[in-house]
Design a protein around this motif. Structure first.
Motif, PDB file in Angstrom:
ATOM      1  N   GLU A  40       0.891  -1.111   0.118  1.00  0.00           N
ATOM      2  CA  GLU A  40      -0.209  -0.277  -0.240  1.00  0.00           C
ATOM      3  C   GLU A  40       0.831   0.724   0.134  1.00  0.00           C
ATOM      4  O   GLU A  40       0.243   2.331  -0.934  1.00  0.00           O
ATOM      5  N   LYS A  41       2.229   1.349   0.501  1.00  0.00           N
ATOM      6  CA  LYS A  41       2.797   2.381   0.828  1.00  0.00           C
ATOM      7  C   LYS A  41       3.427   2.882   0.012  1.00  0.00           C
ATOM      8  O   LYS A  41       3.663   3.666  -0.543  1.00  0.00           O
ATOM      9  N   ASP A  44       0.635   4.260  -2.868  1.00  0.00           N
ATOM     10  CA  ASP A  44       0.526   6.149  -2.189  1.00  0.00           C
ATOM     11  C   ASP A  44       1.366   6.725  -2.349  1.00  0.00           C
ATOM     12  O   ASP A  44       1.040   7.778  -3.104  1.00  0.00           O
ATOM     13  N   THR A  47       0.901   7.142  -6.229  1.00  0.00           N
ATOM     14  CA  THR A  47      -0.396   8.163  -6.328  1.00  0.00           C
ATOM     15  C   THR A  47      -0.011   9.689  -5.945  1.00  0.00           C
ATOM     16  O   THR A  47      -0.371  10.538  -7.071  1.00  0.00           O
ATOM     17  N   ASP A  48       0.488   9.905  -5.162  1.00  0.00           N
ATOM     18  CA  ASP A  48       0.979  10.947  -4.470  1.00  0.00           C
ATOM     19  C   ASP A  48       1.833  11.736  -5.851  1.00  0.00           C
ATOM     20  O   ASP A  48       2.030  12.961  -5.838  1.00  0.00           O
ATOM     21  N   LYS A  62      -0.948  18.047   3.026  1.00  0.00           N
ATOM     22  CA  LYS A  62      -1.696  17.040   3.333  1.00  0.00           C
ATOM     23  C   LYS A  62      -3.216  17.245   2.819  1.00  0.00           C
ATOM     24  O   LYS A  62      -3.134  19.038   2.363  1.00  0.00           O
ATOM     25  N   TRP A  74      -7.547  12.157  -6.439  1.00  0.00           N
ATOM     26  CA  TRP A  74      -6.195  11.784  -5.734  1.00  0.00           C
ATOM     27  C   TRP A  74      -7.387   9.767  -5.718  1.00  0.00           C
ATOM     28  O   TRP A  74      -6.122   9.362  -5.674  1.00  0.00           O
ATOM     29  N   ALA A  75      -7.968   9.825  -4.796  1.00  0.00           N
ATOM     30  CA  ALA A  75      -8.743   8.118  -5.183  1.00  0.00           C
ATOM     31  C   ALA A  75      -8.894   7.988  -7.021  1.00  0.00           C
ATOM     32  O   ALA A  75      -8.424   7.021  -6.500  1.00  0.00           O
ATOM     33  N   LYS A  78      -5.064   6.456  -7.731  1.00  0.00           N
ATOM     34  CA  LYS A  78      -4.639   5.787  -6.927  1.00  0.00           C
ATOM     35  C   LYS A  78      -5.395   4.210  -7.637  1.00  0.00           C
ATOM     36  O   LYS A  78      -5.028   3.291  -8.013  1.00  0.00           O
ATOM     37  N   SER A  82      -3.279   1.480  -9.050  1.00  0.00           N
ATOM     38  CA  SER A  82      -3.457   0.010  -8.373  1.00  0.00           C
ATOM     39  C   SER A  82      -4.060  -1.109  -8.949  1.00  0.00           C
ATOM     40  O   SER A  82      -4.021  -2.253  -8.987  1.00  0.00           O
TER      41      SER A  82
END
Length: 171
Positions: A40-41, A44, A47-48, A62, A74-75, A78, A82
């Motif tokens: 997940e890291k 993410d 994605t960031d 943030k 962002w979602a 992701k 993913s």
């Protein structure tokens, strides 16, 4: 825990929770691995990286809970990242330890010796990211193709696509 005794062997009747075993990935130059095996890291982080290339004015701060459009974008990014769009590959030889890291499966080919006619925006993965962001901003379009006469929409998509454009980190 209940046990079923067979001879001298006790077998648990219910599954036991086992300690998580570390995942090892095959050693190859580039390996396509299902995203559900990617940490997940890593997802993410990629994605960031894409999101903040799209929104450099945020200076990597943030996202606040009231910034719903940023949260949606962002979602959406992701989800594309993913969705089996990752590879686990060697870190380009910059490190003598031959480390591997998670990267997008496809990058733009600009500057890779493809000739003058090569499209600098050639990555299908980054095209999907641009689509996700664009159609998230324009749900009324319901993912239909942009028509040739809709030049402002086409310009907006291209602006998004160029903002997230990136060369493969090895080049």
């Amino acid at each position: 825990m209940k046990y079923l005794i067979l001879g001298l062997i006790a077998v648990p009747c219910f599954p036991m929770k086992t300690m998580a075993q570390p995942v090892t990935y095959p050693a190859a130059d580039s390996v396509q691995i299902a995203a559900n095996r990617a940490p997940e890291k890593a997802i993410d982080g990629l994605t960031d990286f894409i999101f903040y290339n799209l929104h450099p004015q945020l200076n990597r701060r943030k996202i606040r809970s009231d910034e719903t459009q940023y949260i949606k974008e962002w979602a959406a990014i992701k989800k594309v990242v993913s969705n089996d769009n990752l590879v686990y590959e060697r870190d380009c030889g910059r490190n003598l330890n031959n480390n591997y890291e998670w990267r997008l499966s496809k990058y733009d080919s600009s500057g890779l010796g493809q000739g003058r006619n090569a499209s600098p925006l050639s990555s299908p993965v980054l095209n999907k990211v641009a689509d996700a962001v664009f159609y998230g901003r324009h749900p009324e379009l319901d993912y239909r193709r942009i028509q040739p006469i809709e030049t402002s929409l086409a310009s907006e998509w291209l602006q998004i696509r160029r903002a997230i454009s990136s060369l493969h980190p090895c080049y």
